[in-house]
Design a protein around this motif. Structure first.
Motif, short mmCIF file in Angstrom:
data_model
loop_
_atom_site.label_atom_id
_atom_site.label_comp_id
_atom_site.label_asym_id
_atom_site.label_seq_id
_atom_site.Cartn_x
_atom_site.Cartn_y
_atom_site.Cartn_z
N PHE A 1 20.36 84.81 -4.59
CA PHE A 1 20.69 83.38 -4.52
C PHE A 1 20.78 82.77 -5.91
CE2 PHE A 1 18.29 83.17 -0.22
CZ PHE A 1 19.37 83.71 0.43
N LEU A 2 19.89 83.19 -6.81
CA LEU A 2 19.95 82.70 -8.19
C LEU A 2 21.27 83.10 -8.84
CD1 LEU A 2 16.34 83.40 -9.50
CD2 LEU A 2 17.47 81.16 -9.45
N ASN A 3 21.64 84.37 -8.69
CA ASN A 3 22.89 84.87 -9.27
C ASN A 3 24.12 84.17 -8.70
OD1 ASN A 3 21.52 86.66 -10.93
ND2 ASN A 3 21.66 88.34 -9.47
N ALA A 4 24.05 83.79 -7.43
CA ALA A 4 25.17 83.09 -6.78
C ALA A 4 25.09 81.58 -6.99
CB ALA A 4 25.16 83.40 -5.28
N GLU A 5 24.08 81.14 -7.73
CA GLU A 5 23.85 79.72 -8.03
C GLU A 5 23.65 78.88 -6.77
OE1 GLU A 5 27.00 78.54 -10.70
OE2 GLU A 5 26.13 79.73 -12.33
N MET A 6 23.06 79.49 -5.73
CA MET A 6 22.74 78.78 -4.51
C MET A 6 21.36 78.12 -4.61
SD MET A 6 24.37 81.61 -1.93
CE MET A 6 23.58 81.04 -0.46
N ILE A 7 20.53 78.65 -5.48
CA ILE A 7 19.23 78.04 -5.78
C ILE A 7 19.07 78.02 -7.29
CG2 ILE A 7 18.15 78.78 -3.60
CD1 ILE A 7 16.70 80.99 -5.21
N GLU A 8 18.11 77.23 -7.74
CA GLU A 8 17.80 77.21 -9.17
C GLU A 8 16.29 77.31 -9.34
OE1 GLU A 8 19.41 73.58 -10.65
OE2 GLU A 8 18.05 72.32 -9.49
N GLU A 9 15.91 77.95 -10.42
CA GLU A 9 14.50 78.07 -10.75
C GLU A 9 14.06 76.76 -11.36
OE1 GLU A 9 12.77 82.15 -11.95
OE2 GLU A 9 13.13 81.02 -13.79
N THR A 10 12.97 76.19 -10.86
CA THR A 10 12.55 74.88 -11.34
C THR A 10 11.33 74.96 -12.25
OG1 THR A 10 11.30 74.58 -9.30
CG2 THR A 10 13.52 73.64 -9.40
N THR A 11 10.39 75.80 -11.94
CA THR A 11 9.20 75.94 -12.78
C THR A 11 8.76 77.40 -12.82
OG1 THR A 11 7.70 75.48 -10.94
CG2 THR A 11 8.32 73.61 -12.32
N VAL A 12 8.15 77.76 -13.91
CA VAL A 12 7.58 79.09 -14.06
C VAL A 12 6.17 78.90 -14.63
CG1 VAL A 12 7.76 81.32 -15.20
CG2 VAL A 12 9.84 80.10 -14.53
N GLU A 13 5.19 79.33 -13.87
CA GLU A 13 3.80 79.27 -14.31
C GLU A 13 3.23 80.68 -14.18
OE1 GLU A 13 1.84 76.38 -11.90
OE2 GLU A 13 3.26 74.80 -12.43
N GLY A 14 3.26 81.44 -15.27
CA GLY A 14 2.84 82.84 -15.19
C GLY A 14 3.82 83.60 -14.32
N ARG A 15 3.29 84.22 -13.27
CA ARG A 15 4.17 84.95 -12.34
C ARG A 15 4.65 84.08 -11.20
NH1 ARG A 15 1.93 90.71 -10.86
NH2 ARG A 15 3.98 90.70 -9.96
N ARG A 16 4.15 82.87 -11.10
CA ARG A 16 4.54 81.96 -10.02
C ARG A 16 5.79 81.19 -10.44
NH1 ARG A 16 1.39 79.05 -5.82
NH2 ARG A 16 2.49 77.11 -5.40
N ARG A 17 6.83 81.35 -9.65
CA ARG A 17 8.10 80.69 -9.92
C ARG A 17 8.46 79.82 -8.72
NH1 ARG A 17 10.58 83.39 -14.17
NH2 ARG A 17 9.46 85.28 -14.74
N SER A 18 9.01 78.67 -9.00
CA SER A 18 9.45 77.78 -7.92
C SER A 18 10.96 77.63 -7.98
CB SER A 18 8.77 76.42 -8.05
OG SER A 18 7.38 76.54 -7.86
N TYR A 19 11.53 77.35 -6.81
CA TYR A 19 12.97 77.27 -6.65
C TYR A 19 13.33 76.06 -5.80
CZ TYR A 19 12.15 82.21 -7.62
OH TYR A 19 11.71 83.39 -8.15
N ARG A 20 14.59 75.64 -5.92
CA ARG A 20 15.11 74.63 -5.00
C ARG A 20 16.60 74.88 -4.80
NH1 ARG A 20 14.08 69.97 -8.87
NH2 ARG A 20 15.74 70.33 -10.32
N LEU A 21 17.09 74.36 -3.71
CA LEU A 21 18.48 74.51 -3.31
C LEU A 21 19.40 73.73 -4.24
CD1 LEU A 21 19.79 75.89 -0.80
CD2 LEU A 21 19.71 73.67 0.30
N THR A 22 20.54 74.32 -4.57
CA THR A 22 21.58 73.62 -5.35
C THR A 22 22.63 73.07 -4.38
OG1 THR A 22 22.94 75.59 -5.56
CG2 THR A 22 21.29 75.22 -7.29
N ALA A 23 23.60 72.38 -4.91
CA ALA A 23 24.70 71.87 -4.08
C ALA A 23 25.45 73.04 -3.41
CB ALA A 23 25.66 71.03 -4.91
N ALA A 24 25.65 74.14 -4.15
CA ALA A 24 26.32 75.31 -3.56
C ALA A 24 25.48 75.92 -2.44
CB ALA A 24 26.58 76.36 -4.64
N GLY A 25 24.16 75.91 -2.61
CA GLY A 25 23.27 76.41 -1.57
C GLY A 25 23.30 75.53 -0.34
N GLU A 26 23.35 74.23 -0.55
CA GLU A 26 23.45 73.29 0.57
C GLU A 26 24.73 73.54 1.35
OE1 GLU A 26 22.21 70.13 3.02
OE2 GLU A 26 21.08 70.99 1.36
#
Length: 107
Positions: A55-80
Motif C-alpha cells: 500500500f505504501l508503494n502504491a501510495e494508498m497509505i502514508e506513514e505518519t509517525t515512526v517511534e522505534g519499531r512502531r510505525r503509524s499509517y493513514r489512508l491517502t486520497a488514492a487509498g480512499e
C-alpha cells in the motif's frame, strides 16, 4: 460450530484500508480489523506488514509517525478511491447474487 471466516486477500485489503481511515499502527490495524469483522478476517503479522508495504508503494497509505519499531499509517486520497471502488464492486456482487437468487440450496 465453526465460525465463518473470510480470508481472501481482497477482503483483507478492504478491511485494512477501511481501518486506516484513522491513523493507526500495525498492531492496532490488526485489532481494528478483528473488531470490524467479528474476527472473520484472519490476518497474520507477516501478511499485514507485506500488505502495508504494498500500500505504501502504491501510495494508498502514508506513514505518519515512526517511534522505534512502531510505525503509524493513514489512508491517502488514492487509498480512499481504492476503498470506495472495492465497496462498489462488493455491492455489485451482492446485487448479482440477490438477482440470481440462492439456487434453492447447497450442492
Amino acid at each position: 460450530m465453526a465460525r465463518e471466516k473470510f480470508q481472501t486477500l481482497t477482503e483483507q485489503m478492504f478491511y485494512i484500508l477501511l481501518s486506516l481511515r484513522e491513523e493507526l499502527c500495525g498492531a492496532d490495524v490488526m485489532a481494528r480489523v478483528a473488531e470490524l469483522t467479528g474476527n472473520r478476517v484472519m490476518i497474520g503479522p507477516g501478511t499485514l506488514y507485506n500488505l502495508l508495504e504494498s500500500f505504501l508503494n502504491a501510495e494508498m497509505i502514508e506513514e505518519t509517525t515512526v517511534e522505534g519499531r512502531r510505525r503509524s499509517y493513514r489512508l491517502t486520497a488514492a487509498g480512499e478511491q481504492a476503498l470506495l471502488a472495492e465497496a462498489n464492486r462488493m455491492e455489485t456482487l451482492l446485487a448479482d447474487y440477490r438477482r440470481h437468487g440462492t439456487g434453492g440450496g447447497r450442492a
